[in-house]
Design an enzyme around this catalytic site. Structure first.
Site, short mmCIF file in Angstrom:
data_model
loop_
_atom_site.label_atom_id
_atom_site.label_comp_id
_atom_site.label_asym_id
_atom_site.label_seq_id
_atom_site.Cartn_x
_atom_site.Cartn_y
_atom_site.Cartn_z
N ASN A 52 -10.49 -0.34 0.50
CA ASN A 52 -9.03 -0.30 0.62
C ASN A 52 -8.44 -0.74 -0.73
O ASN A 52 -8.51 -1.91 -1.08
CB ASN A 52 -8.60 -1.23 1.75
CG ASN A 52 -7.08 -1.31 1.92
OD1 ASN A 52 -6.33 -0.98 1.01
ND2 ASN A 52 -6.65 -1.76 3.08
N CYS A 92 0.82 -1.22 0.00
CA CYS A 92 0.00 0.00 0.00
C CYS A 92 0.85 1.27 0.00
O CYS A 92 0.34 2.36 -0.24
CB CYS A 92 -0.93 0.01 1.21
SG CYS A 92 -1.80 -1.54 1.41
N HIS A 140 -2.96 6.53 3.71
CA HIS A 140 -3.52 5.38 2.99
C HIS A 140 -4.90 5.04 3.54
O HIS A 140 -5.08 4.90 4.76
CB HIS A 140 -2.56 4.19 3.13
CG HIS A 140 -3.19 2.88 2.79
ND1 HIS A 140 -3.99 2.69 1.68
CD2 HIS A 140 -3.13 1.67 3.42
CE1 HIS A 140 -4.41 1.43 1.65
NE2 HIS A 140 -3.90 0.80 2.69
O1 UT7 Z 1 -4.02 -1.85 3.73
C1 UT7 Z 1 -3.00 -2.48 4.43
C2 UT7 Z 1 -3.08 -2.25 5.89
N1 UT7 Z 1 -4.27 -2.85 6.42
C3 UT7 Z 1 -4.88 -2.34 7.45
O2 UT7 Z 1 -4.47 -1.32 7.95
C4 UT7 Z 1 -6.08 -3.08 8.00
C5 UT7 Z 1 -6.09 -2.98 9.48
N2 UT7 Z 1 -7.15 -3.73 10.15
C6 UT7 Z 1 -8.46 -3.44 10.05
O3 UT7 Z 1 -8.87 -2.61 9.26
C7 UT7 Z 1 -9.40 -4.09 11.03
O4 UT7 Z 1 -8.66 -4.80 11.98
C8 UT7 Z 1 -10.45 -5.04 10.38
C9 UT7 Z 1 -11.46 -4.26 9.58
C10 UT7 Z 1 -9.73 -6.05 9.50
C11 UT7 Z 1 -11.21 -5.78 11.49
O5 UT7 Z 1 -11.85 -4.83 12.33
P1 UT7 Z 1 -11.72 -4.94 13.90
O6 UT7 Z 1 -12.51 -3.87 14.49
O7 UT7 Z 1 -10.24 -4.98 14.21
O8 UT7 Z 1 -12.42 -6.29 14.18
P2 UT7 Z 1 -11.87 -7.50 15.04
O9 UT7 Z 1 -10.94 -8.31 14.23
O10 UT7 Z 1 -11.42 -7.00 16.39
O11 UT7 Z 1 -13.21 -8.30 15.27
C12 UT7 Z 1 -14.26 -7.81 16.12
C13 UT7 Z 1 -15.43 -8.75 15.99
C14 UT7 Z 1 -15.02 -10.23 16.11
O12 UT7 Z 1 -16.05 -10.91 16.79
P3 UT7 Z 1 -15.86 -11.32 18.33
O13 UT7 Z 1 -14.63 -12.18 18.37
O14 UT7 Z 1 -15.68 -10.02 19.06
O15 UT7 Z 1 -17.12 -12.05 18.65
C15 UT7 Z 1 -14.98 -10.68 14.67
O16 UT7 Z 1 -15.22 -12.04 14.55
O17 UT7 Z 1 -16.02 -8.59 14.71
C16 UT7 Z 1 -16.11 -9.87 14.06
N3 UT7 Z 1 -15.98 -9.69 12.64
C17 UT7 Z 1 -17.01 -9.42 11.83
N4 UT7 Z 1 -18.34 -9.28 12.08
C18 UT7 Z 1 -19.13 -9.00 11.03
C19 UT7 Z 1 -14.84 -9.71 11.90
N5 UT7 Z 1 -15.13 -9.48 10.61
C20 UT7 Z 1 -16.47 -9.29 10.54
C21 UT7 Z 1 -17.36 -9.02 9.49
N6 UT7 Z 1 -18.67 -8.87 9.77
N7 UT7 Z 1 -16.95 -8.86 8.21
#
Ligand code: UT7
Length: 322
Positions: A279, A113, A249
């Site tokens: 993204n 990125c 980004h």
């Molecule tokens: O471009 C290169 C660099 N990339 C980045 O900078 C990406 C960085 N990371 C992110 O953008 C975020 O971490 C994500 C969007 C990938 C994930 O968001 P988050 O707020 O960090 O979610 P999480 O992984 O902490 O998950 C929170 C909850 C989990 O459920 P529990 O364990 O709390 O019950 C996940 O299973 O959200 C759940 N979850 C979803 N729920 C509905 C994860 N993905 C989804 C989804 N829909 N698509």
């Protein structure tokens, strides 16, 4: 010799994919995607539409929107991409061929990125060295072709698009000192591999799809990026108040909000493309620039701080004057 960005051109595939599409293929919903990422929709390339096609269309759009510009004398082409059509020939060579640009150097940059900003850093250096005068720098991706649509934490994020900047020698200082860096210890937290291989001592999945440890990358980005903005300002003897826009980004709107809040910088001066393009990796910064430009926000002479970060984990930042 100094350098300047003469013009920006972008292209995004016409196929719009809303969050509702993902409700049908994985367990998710529109509200979760918007509140956790900021994304409302993204674009996907057609099966027969590749990264080189997006690059070529970005150049066509640049030329159509800037009739005063032509490609005569382009002496180098740099393409930041992680989703090339093939390993070789390079995307840069494909662009060279499409526009029949004679005697131009061609190179793809693998910096995920951060690829577009790395391209600007390299172009600035080549022009400063006196060896080149007119360089095309791209950030271009077809991430949808490398997305694991069974992984709900990553598939909702990615979109396709391309941007190109024409960078030319200038007698005025318009592209300032950059910062670049990397933390390879996080290599396994964001990878894409076609071969059985080992990263950071761990076997990684070689299925040709993007694997991301979202939480780790999120935390790293929030902790590192505001520090890098401060470093960029310091090495250029500037204050945040002297910047007209910050273009981070567009990985996740919450990362951009967290960095703005840490810097005490107004969110309405953070330019984004995440809402309508998702993204798009290396393409996100030129897409954000173009959206703001077409909305009449960016004026000639405005100072923009561009900062890309991603797989590597790597980053590159630079301040430029429009
Ligand atoms: O471009 C290169 C660099 N990339 C980045 O900078 C990406 C960085 N990371 C992110 O953008 C975020 O971490 C994500 C969007 C990938 C994930 O968001 P988050 O707020 O960090 O979610 P999480 O992984 O902490 O998950 C929170 C909850 C989990 O459920 P529990 O364990 O709390 O019950 C996940 O299973 O959200 C759940 N979850 C979803 N729920 C509905 C994860 N993905 C989804 C989804 N829909 N698509």
């Amino acid at each position: 010799m100094n350098s300047k960005i003469t013009a920006i051109g972008v292209y995004a595939p016409s196929k719009r994919v809303t969050n509702e599409y993902f409700e049908k293929i994985i367990e998710t919903n529109n509200e979760w995607i918007i509140s956790r990422t900021g994304i409302k929709e993204r674009r996907f390339a057609e099966p027969d539409e590749y990264t080189s096609d997006l690059c070529i269309n970005a150049v066509k759009n640049l030329l159509a929107e800037h009739p005063e510009i032509n490609l005569d004398g382009v002496d180098f082409i740099l393409v930041g991409t992680t989703t090339a059509d093939q390993i070789m020939p390079s995307m840069a060579s494909q662009v060279q061929n499409a526009f029949n640009i004679p005697n131009t150097g061609c190179l793809d940059i693998m910096a995920a990125c951060a690829g577009f900003v790395y391209g600007i850093v390299l172009a600035k250096g080549m022009i400063a060295a006196g060896t080149h005068k007119k360089i095309l720098v791209f950030g271009a991706e077809t991430l949808s072709k490398f997305t694991d649509f069974t992984d709900r934490t990553s598939c909702i994020l990615f979109g396709d698009g391309a941007g190109v900047a024409l960078i030319e020698a200038s007698d005025q200082l318009k592209i300032f000192k950059p910062v670049t860096g990397s933390d390879g210890s996080h290599g396994k937290d964001l990878y894409l591999s076609q071969h059985a291989s080992v990263v950071n001592g761990e076997q990684i999945i070689p299925n040709g799809k993007i694997h991301q440890n979202g939480k780790v990358v999120f935390k790293w980005a929030v902790q590192t990026m505001s520090q890098k903005v401060r470093e960029l300002l310091a090495i250029n003897n500037l204050e945040a108040g002297q910047l007209d826009w910050i273009v981070l980004h567009s990985a996740n709107l919450r990362i951009i909000e967290a960095v703005a809040s840490d810097l005490n910088y107004p969110m309405d001066k953070m330019l984004t493309s995440i809402e309508c393009f998702g993204n798009t990796s290396s393409a996100s910064i030129p897409l954000s620039w173009d959206l703001a430009s077409k909305a009449g926000k960016i004026k000639p002479g405005n100072k923009l701080l561009l900062l890309g970060f991603g797989g590597g984990l790597t980053y590159a930042g630079i301040i430029v004057e429009a």
